[in-house]
Design a protein around this motif. Structure first.
Motif: not given
Length: 245
Positions: A190-198
């Motif tokens: 989820l942390k990685m996905a948050g960075c990518i989505m940002a």
């Protein structure tokens, strides 16, 4: 993080109830004890208490039955209340959704553990299941108020599918009652996905003027067409309005 577990789909009230569920569960019981490629349709029908003709009317293939399992899990998750999540950040909403799905899948874990390696080696099966997963997660995200129909909606949905697949790989081997390994992996994903989505959102915002310019250019009619439309007013480029000779 505290969460409300999802109860597995309820058992049918009578043997005649919900033949689709009976077929899916028959497949999963067989998959828990024998190789996927050795499970025959006749065995599934017999295990489910159905005729082969009845099974054919329900599902065209074993892969379709796996899609049916996804739909069953969707129904179980969507039937639960998520009102308490609507004020939470996206990360907490996704965390809860993934764990609810895993709770609903728990009764079929033994079968999924044996099926997963076979499916991973079959690109066509993976593509088919991905299409079903995309449809599933479109509804999952919508259920907790995460946009799915805007310009970045497809990115969010496909990203959720990939995240679920990566977490499921750990979950299949995680036999601890607390699922600590699974939740740790989910938190990292989820942390990685948050960075990518940002980053996607930044790119989308920065390219908005270019997209607007491109739309304006593409929507313009050809110069000659515009000139022909103005010709009657100016008396040019139109034979009907040419001076008499």
């Amino acid at each position: 993080m505290a969460r409300k577990p999802v109860a597995p789909p309820a058992e049918p009230a009578t043997p005649a109830a919900d033949p689709r569920k009976r077929a899916i569960e028959a497949l999963m019981r067989l998959a828990a004890s024998q190789p996927w490629e050795q499970i025959e349709l006749t065995e599934i029908a017999a295990e489910a208490g159905l005729t082969l003709s009845e099974l054919r009317g329900l599902f065209p293939s074993k892969l379709a039955m796996l899609g049916g399992l996804t739909r069953m899990v969707d129904d179980a998750v969507l039937a639960g209340s998520v009102d308490d999540l609507m004020g939470e950040p996206f990360k907490e909403r996704l965390f809860d959704l993934v764990m609810r799905r895993l709770d609903a899948l728990a009764p079929y874990k033994a079968g999924l553990r044996r099926i997963a390696p076979v499916i991973r080696r079959d690109p066509l099966a993976l593509a088919a299941l991905n299409r079903g997963a995309v449809n599933s997660w479109r509804y999952m995200l919508a259920s907790v108020g995460i946009p799915t129909e805007d310009a970045l909606g497809p990115v969010r949905v496909q990203g959720a599918v990939v995240l679920m697949a990566r977490v499921s790989d750990v979950w299949l081997e995680d036999d601890e009652p607390e699922l600590s390994k699974t939740m740790a992996r989910l938190d990292r994903e989820l942390k990685m996905a948050g960075c990518i989505m940002a980053r996607f959102e930044d790119v989308h915002r920065l390219t908005a003027p270019l997209r607007g310019l491109a739309r304006a250019i593409c929507s313009c009619r050809p110069l000659k067409a515009r000139r022909r439309e103005r010709a009657p007013e100016r008396g040019e480029d139109n034979e009907d309005y040419a001076p008499a000779m």
